[in-house]
Write a protein that holds these residues in place. Structure first.
Motif, PDB file in Angstrom:
ATOM      1  N   ALA A  51       1.062  -1.160  -0.107  1.00  0.00           N
ATOM      2  CA  ALA A  51       0.088  -0.120   0.070  1.00  0.00           C
ATOM      3  C   ALA A  51       0.652   1.244   0.450  1.00  0.00           C
ATOM      4  CB  ALA A  51      -0.766   0.064   1.184  1.00  0.00           C
ATOM      5  N   GLU A  52       2.009   1.408   1.077  1.00  0.00           N
ATOM      6  CA  GLU A  52       2.613   2.510   1.005  1.00  0.00           C
ATOM      7  C   GLU A  52       3.445   3.141  -0.678  1.00  0.00           C
ATOM      8  OE1 GLU A  52       5.100  -0.836   2.447  1.00  0.00           O
ATOM      9  OE2 GLU A  52       2.972  -0.583   3.005  1.00  0.00           O
ATOM     10  N   ASP A  53       3.410   2.336  -1.783  1.00  0.00           N
ATOM     11  CA  ASP A  53       3.974   2.327  -2.944  1.00  0.00           C
ATOM     12  C   ASP A  53       3.101   3.305  -4.065  1.00  0.00           C
ATOM     13  OD1 ASP A  53       6.540   1.405  -2.495  1.00  0.00           O
ATOM     14  OD2 ASP A  53       6.480  -1.146  -2.691  1.00  0.00           O
ATOM     15  N   VAL A  54       1.833   3.278  -3.307  1.00  0.00           N
ATOM     16  CA  VAL A  54       0.186   3.509  -4.286  1.00  0.00           C
ATOM     17  C   VAL A  54      -0.147   4.759  -3.722  1.00  0.00           C
ATOM     18  CG1 VAL A  54      -1.473   3.211  -4.703  1.00  0.00           C
ATOM     19  CG2 VAL A  54       0.145   1.231  -4.525  1.00  0.00           C
ATOM     20  N   ARG A  55       0.249   5.929  -4.649  1.00  0.00           N
ATOM     21  CA  ARG A  55      -0.512   6.917  -4.474  1.00  0.00           C
ATOM     22  C   ARG A  55      -1.888   7.342  -3.778  1.00  0.00           C
ATOM     23  NH1 ARG A  55      -2.795  10.240  -8.644  1.00  0.00           N
ATOM     24  NH2 ARG A  55      -3.098   8.905 -10.172  1.00  0.00           N
ATOM     25  N   GLU A  56      -2.217   8.997  -2.955  1.00  0.00           N
ATOM     26  CA  GLU A  56      -3.333   8.140  -2.480  1.00  0.00           C
ATOM     27  C   GLU A  56      -4.442   9.531  -3.439  1.00  0.00           C
ATOM     28  OE1 GLU A  56      -5.073   7.470   0.360  1.00  0.00           O
ATOM     29  OE2 GLU A  56      -3.007   7.345   1.025  1.00  0.00           O
ATOM     30  N   GLY A  57      -5.855   8.702  -3.775  1.00  0.00           N
ATOM     31  CA  GLY A  57      -6.393   9.327  -4.097  1.00  0.00           C
ATOM     32  C   GLY A  57      -6.012   8.411  -5.892  1.00  0.00           C
ATOM     33  N   GLY A  58      -7.463   8.909  -7.152  1.00  0.00           N
ATOM     34  CA  GLY A  58      -6.913   8.541  -8.296  1.00  0.00           C
ATOM     35  C   GLY A  58      -8.734   8.342  -8.742  1.00  0.00           C
ATOM     36  N   LEU A 256      -7.879   4.126  -3.763  1.00  0.00           N
ATOM     37  CA  LEU A 256      -8.586   5.609  -4.515  1.00  0.00           C
ATOM     38  C   LEU A 256      -8.807   5.972  -4.341  1.00  0.00           C
ATOM     39  CD1 LEU A 256      -9.308   2.640  -7.508  1.00  0.00           C
ATOM     40  CD2 LEU A 256      -7.603   3.862  -7.904  1.00  0.00           C
ATOM     41  N   GLU A 257      -9.718   7.777  -5.067  1.00  0.00           N
ATOM     42  CA  GLU A 257     -10.786   7.948  -4.544  1.00  0.00           C
ATOM     43  C   GLU A 257     -12.293   7.801  -5.180  1.00  0.00           C
ATOM     44  OE1 GLU A 257     -12.495  11.298  -2.250  1.00  0.00           O
ATOM     45  OE2 GLU A 257     -10.032  10.131  -2.070  1.00  0.00           O
ATOM     46  N   THR A 258     -11.780   7.332  -6.187  1.00  0.00           N
ATOM     47  CA  THR A 258     -13.552   6.916  -7.556  1.00  0.00           C
ATOM     48  C   THR A 258     -12.838   5.834  -8.265  1.00  0.00           C
ATOM     49  OG1 THR A 258     -13.322   8.747  -8.895  1.00  0.00           O
ATOM     50  CG2 THR A 258     -14.190   9.111  -7.128  1.00  0.00           C
ATOM     51  N   ILE A 259     -13.907   5.248  -8.418  1.00  0.00           N
ATOM     52  CA  ILE A 259     -13.985   4.299  -9.860  1.00  0.00           C
ATOM     53  C   ILE A 259     -15.054   4.384 -10.909  1.00  0.00           C
ATOM     54  CG2 ILE A 259     -13.698   1.536 -10.802  1.00  0.00           C
ATOM     55  CD1 ILE A 259     -13.065   0.962  -7.590  1.00  0.00           C
ATOM     56  N   ILE A 556      -5.679  -0.979  -4.909  1.00  0.00           N
ATOM     57  CA  ILE A 556      -5.690  -1.140  -6.021  1.00  0.00           C
ATOM     58  C   ILE A 556      -5.278   1.006  -6.212  1.00  0.00           C
ATOM     59  CG2 ILE A 556      -7.005  -1.106  -8.020  1.00  0.00           C
ATOM     60  CD1 ILE A 556      -8.824  -2.974  -7.449  1.00  0.00           C
ATOM     61  N   GLY A 557      -5.107   1.038  -6.754  1.00  0.00           N
ATOM     62  CA  GLY A 557      -4.550   1.784  -7.685  1.00  0.00           C
ATOM     63  C   GLY A 557      -3.254   2.437  -8.154  1.00  0.00           C
ATOM     64  N   PHE A 558      -2.923   3.787  -8.978  1.00  0.00           N
ATOM     65  CA  PHE A 558      -1.816   4.168  -9.033  1.00  0.00           C
ATOM     66  C   PHE A 558      -0.092   4.613  -8.936  1.00  0.00           C
ATOM     67  CE2 PHE A 558      -5.807   5.036 -11.145  1.00  0.00           C
ATOM     68  CZ  PHE A 558      -5.611   4.586 -12.735  1.00  0.00           C
ATOM     69  N   LEU A 559       0.845   3.917  -8.970  1.00  0.00           N
ATOM     70  CA  LEU A 559       1.736   4.311  -7.773  1.00  0.00           C
ATOM     71  C   LEU A 559       2.452   5.146  -8.134  1.00  0.00           C
ATOM     72  CD1 LEU A 559       4.432   0.540 -10.290  1.00  0.00           C
ATOM     73  CD2 LEU A 559       2.698   1.299  -7.726  1.00  0.00           C
TER      74      LEU A 559
END
Length: 560
Positions: A51-58, A256-259, A556-559
């Motif tokens: 999780a720490e590799d994944v940025r907040e939001g997106g 992720l903020e939204t899907i 799930i999220g963007f690096l």
């Protein structure tokens, strides 16, 4: 629902991001994955990161073929993979599934799920004390009891997608407190771990309160939910659904903020990926594979898929395929290996048709129980059934053997249908290829039986026995997933044996006996297992070709 070892089956005409077959293109094998689909249940490819590799939001942008016909996933109209994808991010499931298909208790919702007795069989669910529905009410044993009652089949006013073993539950009782439910079975049920897992979900008791609410209460919008995400908007003008973080979620905060899910035609999927309008799409053709590989910022993730295409026959009384001998003859007259080669050459190393209804290639229990392609035998079977050649087309009692072949309007389905059309023309069977849109495909066409032969895909999970009765059991007053209305008391009895067997090896043997009987009655013909290629953004973590596993939507999220 629908859907290997898999189980509850989700029906789909075509699924973006799920591992669907799409178009069949030409060209060489350049860039093709090496290896066949035979390794399902051993791996997945989701670009795993902590999780720490994944940025907040997106915002993760995905595609569906249409908006839900019914947000109640237990209802027959809610029994499709598009709806299932939305529910997986928003609804409780009892077990997490790893890449090998092994379940472990999902502690976000349950502190324990245990088989606490075998005679009678009893399963005890202890609910996480923090777990609440999106309207703020606690998740309790009463939610489990209400769903068990709705899916029991006792009240035929409930238009259920599947019993999923609840027809075998004698009672659901309160345990030590409101956060514990004890299920007592009147018959053994082999896949008890799949009753609220895989493609099956726990819904609040308000959904199951009465048949009117169950059937019609959630056509326009979602049920109360309890996932890391909830539905925040439905834009029917734009054909778009947005999931946002659940403010009442008690678990890890999603990255992720939204899907966002957009309803797109199959032809629009690859262009949408190229134009940076969506972030992931299933790849099913050589042309699409090459296009995705040449798109900047996109990578191909590969893991054998738990989705497969098939052909179902309408065997209802009065239909042109009511005679099982004719259905079997047509199966013998279809070159399924030729179809697999034409569609999947360049996508897998050694394309093969799927030869079993119950188990996927590579899974324990998989064996070839199928009929071989044999035009001479097929022609003889049709002669013996009274269908005689009259010119190019067979006739019987003044009726021509002309079959309406129905499918979702997608290039790959049409190409497969054209191969079948050519095969069957050689034995005097004429097929008419008729395409339908994704919207209403099951509700308006397949469920009512408005087809002679129908194409769609099933999506499975690691619990195969729940779907035996759902798809191949013949219960005239309880449709579930047997849309072709083909079956017999003998098949029902063999299904009962398999579902009641708690010894895994014996249950697998019995399930293969079911499969042989399903082939013999000409119920349906499996075609191909998905190659499992998914094009995704290269900076998307913990998402991609998931295989049999379940996603952790909080990771799930963007690096960064």
């Amino acid at each position: 629902m629908r859907k290997r070892s898999t189980g509850l089956r989700l029906a789909i005409p075509l699924v973006a991001v799920a591992l669907a077959v799409t178009a069949c293109g030409g060209g060489d094998d350049s860039g093709a994955p090496k290896g066949s689909v035979a390794a399902i249940g051993t791996t997945n490819d989701i670009n795993p990161h902590p999780a720490e590799d994944v940025r907040e939001g997106g915002n993760l942008r995905l595609a569906v073929s249409s908006l839900p016909e019914n947000w109640n996933g237990m209802h027959n109209d809610g029994n499709d993979a598009d709806t299932g994808a939305l529910l997986k991010a928003t609804m409780p499931r009892a077990f997490r599934i790893d890449a090998a298909g092994v379940p472990t208790v999902n502690t976000d919702y349950f502190t324990s799920v245990e088989l606490t007795n075998t005679n009678p069989q009893q399963v005890t669910y202890t609910i996480n004390p923090k777990a609440v529905w999106s309207d703020g009410t606690p998740i309790t044993w009463e939610d489990i009891a209400a769903e068990a009652q709705a899916l029991s089949g006792k009240n035929k006013d409930y238009l259920i997608a599947i019993n999923n073993g609840f027809d075998r539950v004698e009672k659901v009782e309160k345990g030590v407190d409101d956060r514990q439910a004890v299920l007592t079975f009147n018959k053994h049920y082999a896949d008890w771990k799949g009753q609220f897992s895989g493609n099956a979900f726990l819904f609040p008791k308000s959904v199951s309160a009465n048949a009117e609410v169950f059937n019609k209460g959630f056509i326009d919008g979602p049920t109360p939910s309890a996932g890391a995400f909830i539905v925040t908007s439905i834009d029917r003008a734009q054909n778009r659904i947005v999931l946002g973080r659940n403010p009442k979620w008690w678990g890890d905060t999603p990255k992720l903020e939204t899907i966002t899910y957009s309803a797109l035609d199959s032809a629009a999927l690859i262009p949408a990926l190229q134009n940076n309008e969506i972030d992931a799409v299933g790849i099913g053709s050589r042309d699409d594979l090459k296009t995705a590989q040449s798109t900047a910022g996109v990578v191909i993730r590969r893991a054998p898929g738990n989705q497969w295409s098939h052909l179902t026959f309408n065997g209802s009384p009065g239909s042109i395929l009511a005679d099982p001998k004719v259905r079997v003859a047509i199966m013998k007259g279809i070159d399924r290996q030729g179809i697999a080669t034409a569609i999947q050459n360049g996508l897998v190393e050694n394309p093969k048709p799927l030869q079993n209804h119950v188990f996927l290639q590579g899974q324990q229990g998989y064996q070839d129980n199928s009929y071989a392609f044999d035009l001479q035998a097929a022609a003889k079977d049709l002669d013996d059934a009274g269908w005689k050649l009259n010119g190019d087309v067979r006739e019987k009692d003044g009726r021509k053997l002309v079959i309406r072949h129905i499918m979702y309007n997608d290039t790959s389905w049409v190409q497969m249908a054209q191969i079948m059309q050519q095969n069957l023309a050689q034995i005097g069977v004429k097929t008419e290829i008729i395409t339908k849109p994704g919207k209403g495909y099951f509700t308006d066409v397949i469920q009512p039986g408005d087809f002679d032969m129908g194409f769609w895909s099933w999506v499975g999970d690691p619990f195969p026995f729940g779907s035996l009765n759902q798809i191949w059991g013949y219960n005239p007053n309880d449709l579930q997933g047997n849309y072709g209305r083909v079956g017999s008391p003998e098949v029902n009895a063999k299904i009962e044996e398999a579902v009641s067997e708690l010894d895994p090896e014996k249950a697998i043997k019995l399930a293969n006996e079911v499969d042989k009987m399903v082939w013999a009655e000409g119920h349906s013909a499996p075609l191909m297992q998905s190659p499992g290629n998914v094009a995704v953004r290269d900076n998307l973590a913990n998402f991609g070709a998931v295989g049999l596993a379940s996603y952790d939507y909080t990771k799930i999220g963007f690096l960064k």
